[in-house]
Motif scaffolding. Structure first.
Motif, short mmCIF file in Angstrom:
data_model
loop_
_atom_site.label_atom_id
_atom_site.label_comp_id
_atom_site.label_asym_id
_atom_site.label_seq_id
_atom_site.Cartn_x
_atom_site.Cartn_y
_atom_site.Cartn_z
N ASN A 50 144.89 21.76 74.76
CA ASN A 50 146.17 21.20 75.18
C ASN A 50 145.97 20.11 76.23
OD1 ASN A 50 148.32 22.99 73.85
ND2 ASN A 50 146.93 24.49 74.73
N LEU A 51 146.72 19.02 76.10
CA LEU A 51 146.58 17.89 77.02
C LEU A 51 146.93 18.25 78.46
CD1 LEU A 51 147.83 14.70 75.14
CD2 LEU A 51 145.54 15.20 75.95
N TYR A 52 147.86 19.21 78.64
CA TYR A 52 148.26 19.54 80.00
C TYR A 52 147.14 20.29 80.74
CZ TYR A 52 149.09 24.46 78.80
OH TYR A 52 148.93 25.77 78.42
N MET A 53 146.12 20.75 80.03
CA MET A 53 144.99 21.44 80.66
C MET A 53 143.86 20.44 80.88
SD MET A 53 145.08 25.05 78.58
CE MET A 53 144.06 25.92 79.78
N ASP A 94 157.24 14.41 71.84
CA ASP A 94 155.94 14.42 71.16
C ASP A 94 155.63 15.74 70.47
OD1 ASP A 94 155.44 16.07 73.33
OD2 ASP A 94 154.09 14.65 74.34
N GLY A 95 156.45 16.78 70.74
CA GLY A 95 156.27 18.07 70.07
C GLY A 95 155.22 18.98 70.67
N LEU A 96 154.45 18.49 71.65
CA LEU A 96 153.33 19.26 72.19
C LEU A 96 153.79 20.44 73.04
CD1 LEU A 96 150.88 16.43 73.28
CD2 LEU A 96 150.81 17.81 71.19
N PHE A 97 152.98 21.51 73.02
CA PHE A 97 153.23 22.67 73.86
C PHE A 97 153.20 22.23 75.32
CE2 PHE A 97 151.32 26.46 76.08
CZ PHE A 97 152.46 27.24 76.04
N ARG A 101 156.31 28.27 80.02
CA ARG A 101 157.52 28.23 80.86
C ARG A 101 158.67 28.82 80.06
NH1 ARG A 101 160.93 24.30 79.21
NH2 ARG A 101 160.11 22.55 78.02
N ARG A 102 159.69 29.24 80.75
CA ARG A 102 160.83 29.82 80.06
C ARG A 102 161.69 28.74 79.41
NH1 ARG A 102 163.02 34.52 84.25
NH2 ARG A 102 161.11 35.77 84.24
N GLY A 103 162.42 29.15 78.40
CA GLY A 103 163.37 28.24 77.78
C GLY A 103 162.76 27.29 76.76
N MET A 104 161.53 27.58 76.28
CA MET A 104 160.92 26.72 75.28
C MET A 104 161.66 26.86 73.95
SD MET A 104 156.82 26.97 75.92
CE MET A 104 156.77 28.72 75.68
N THR A 105 161.98 25.73 73.34
CA THR A 105 162.63 25.74 72.04
C THR A 105 162.00 24.69 71.13
OG1 THR A 105 164.30 24.16 72.83
CG2 THR A 105 164.85 26.51 72.98
N CYS A 106 162.24 24.82 69.84
CA CYS A 106 161.74 23.85 68.88
C CYS A 106 162.81 22.79 68.63
CB CYS A 106 161.41 24.54 67.55
SG CYS A 106 160.33 25.97 67.71
N CYS A 167 156.80 27.17 68.05
CA CYS A 167 156.90 25.85 67.42
C CYS A 167 155.52 25.34 66.99
CB CYS A 167 157.55 24.86 68.39
SG CYS A 167 158.99 25.53 69.23
N THR A 168 154.61 26.30 66.78
CA THR A 168 153.22 25.98 66.45
C THR A 168 152.76 26.59 65.13
OG1 THR A 168 152.57 25.73 68.77
CG2 THR A 168 150.82 26.24 67.20
N HIS A 169 153.00 27.89 64.94
CA HIS A 169 152.43 28.61 63.80
C HIS A 169 153.41 28.68 62.63
CE1 HIS A 169 150.53 30.21 67.52
NE2 HIS A 169 149.43 30.00 66.81
#
Length: 198
Positions: A50-53, A94-97, A101-106, A167-169
């Motif tokens: 993941n880019l955030y890491m 961009d769709g990336l994870f 965090r709470r409240g993640m949606t697709c 929103c990944t698998h």
């Protein structure tokens, strides 16, 4: 129909040493131990970079290079598959994870422009694949191939295991997996055509 069967082994792991070991075993020992032909490996590192890491982009590049060089050195038959899209409803679109965090949606609807979805993992894959491919022909019987897939799945934003938060698998629905089989079949047919000409 009565000819030899070729085993296709899908490899998707974060552990590069284990992956390299699997390739070596199944390419060298497995055919002898079980009297079967050499398998074809379909390799993808998955979405766990993941880019955030920090450092993950460089790690991914290094690990792709290790695996491709392992395939070349063994003369293994390797296909590197593109990573699938993610569909998290982010500010950038961009769709990336975005990180835990709470409240993640697709995305609630398909994107109007699929080009907005990030392909950074596939950009890294293409870069390394191009570099390694320029090193000359593979050993006899081996090959290194690229399997496109991302663009076939860009509209599947609602077909996930947990539609609102995962929103990944992709879900286990045949409509989701058909593009995987079509893409792999196209690559395999290309290999057969190349072999027929040689």
């Amino acid at each position: 129909a009565g000819g030899p069967k070729t085993r296709i082994i899908y490899v998707s792991t974060f552990n590069i040493e284990r992956t390299a070991g699997l390739i070596k075993y199944f390419d060298k020992r497995y055919p002898k131990d079980f009297s079967r032909g050499r398998p074809i490996f379909v390799i993808n590192t998955g979405l766990h970079y993941n880019l955030y890491m920090k450092g993950h982009e460089k790690d991914l590049e290094v690990n792709f290079r290790i695996l491709m060089m392992k395939c070349r050195s063994l003369g293994a038959r390797c296909i590197f598959r593109e990573t699938t899209p993610q569909f998290f409803d982010t500010e950038k679109g961009d769709g990336l994870f975005p990180g835990a965090r709470r409240g993640m949606t697709c995305f609630p609807n398909s994107k109007t422009s699929f080009g907005e979805l990030s392909q950074w993992r596939n950009d890294v894959l293409r870069k390394v694949f191009k570099e390694v491919s320029y090193m000359g022909e593979e050993k006899e019987g081996g090959f290194l191939k690229y399997m496109p897939l991302f663009s076939k799945l860009e509209g599947f934003n609602i077909n996930h295991m947990r539609a609102k938060t995962d929103c990944t698998h992709p879900s286990c629905d045949s409509s989701n997996w058909e593009p995987f089989h079509v893409s792999l079949t196209e690559v395999l047919l290309g290999i057969l055509k190349t072999q027929a000409k040689s």
